[in-house]
Scaffold this motif. Structure first.
Motif: not given
Length: 290
Positions: A115-118, A122-131
């Motif tokens: 569970a290292a991703g949170n 996720l929001q650090a990725h700019k390929e998509f918008e995180t809501v």
């Protein structure tokens, strides 16, 4: 291009529906993909703590589509998948496979190995918008699958129905039981193959029995029938109100729980039991006709 909503979605309850409604509001011409997992991740990490299901997989897929998902992607949750690096999950699944332009998750979402991703990664990725969404609350409590499960196990099916936005259901196969109901004028469908589902507390309920295209109002009993000796274990059985001559053995069936009528009682003989069963059926008939 797609909007991807991610979750286990057990129950597809009001909180999950809120996420799917948000996806619909954002979608425009993009398709909405619900990404879910099977079996429950806890069954891989800690099998002894695996929760019982609110919805079997086929029901979950159907409900996700009812509540705005255009497609449902089911990832088989294995130890190998659990070991995937967070970056690989994002790049291989969300970007390459699902072509996500928007990803919608609940506030406690984690992913990847240990569970290292949170939310932040996720929001650090700019390929998509995180809501990120807070699940709907009710009386200052978050509606969750765990909360609904506790209510059902306690017999509080009316509360569960409110949080789910529909009656809780069990899906199984009609199996041979004691046949005692048939002998006393109340033939019941005994539901088998429900071991991993969330079964309400022992008691008598009003609801519905569905087999194929037929859905009948029903009086439902869960328990060991303490009035009679030698009953084999806990049973879930439904009497389709005012129906006679039904042959349902080996057929797939669904029992839905609308209301709890009473707890299980032990009666002093058959006559008081029959009197109470007549009252139960009358109440079930009144409630299901509303």
């Amino acid at each position: 291009m797609s909007i991807v909503v991610i979750g286990n979605f057990d129950g597809v309850h009001k909180g999950h529906q809120q996420i799917l409604n948000r996806a619909k509001a954002l979608a425009g011409d993009e398709k909405i993909i619900a990404l879910t997992f099977d079996p429950h991740p806890v069954s891989i990490f800690a099998p002894e703590r695996t929760p019982t299901l609110l919805t079997i997989l086929s029901d979950k897929i159907e409900l996700l589509k009812i509540h705005n998902a255009d497609q449902v992607a089911v990832i088989k949750f294995t130890k190998e998948f659990a070991a995937m690096a967070p970056e690989d999950f994002v790049n291989k699944v969300l970007v390459d496979q699902l072509k996500a332009t928007t990803v919608i998750v609940g506030q406690n979402f984690t992913y990847g190995f240990k569970a290292a991703g949170n939310i932040e990664t996720l929001q650090a990725h700019k390929e998509f918008e995180t809501v990120v969404m807070d699940l709907q609350t009710d009386d200052a409590e978050t509606i969750s699958s765990t909360r609904i499960r506790k209510a059902i196990v306690a017999g509080e099916v009316e509360s569960a129905r409110e949080m789910l936005s529909r009656p809780h259901r069990l899906d199984g196969i009609v199996v041979h039981g004691e046949k005692r109901g048939r002998e006393i004028g109340y033939p019941t469908a005994n539901l088998g193959n429900i071991e991993n589902q969330t079964i309400p507390a022992d008691g008598v309920y009003a609801g519905w029995l569905t087999v194929g295209i037929d859905r009948w109002p029903a009086a439902i009993s869960i328990g060991t029938n303490p009035t009679f000796e030698g009953v084999r274990g806990r049973q879930v059985e439904a009497y389709a109100l005012d129906q006679t001559g039904l042959d349902l053995y080996t057929k797939a069936a669904t029992i839905e729980f609308g209301w709890r009528l009473r707890e299980t009682l032990k009666f002093d003989g058959l006559e008081p039991l029959l009197q109470q069963m007549a009252k139960d059926c009358a109440e079930a008939r009144r409630l299901t006709e509303l």
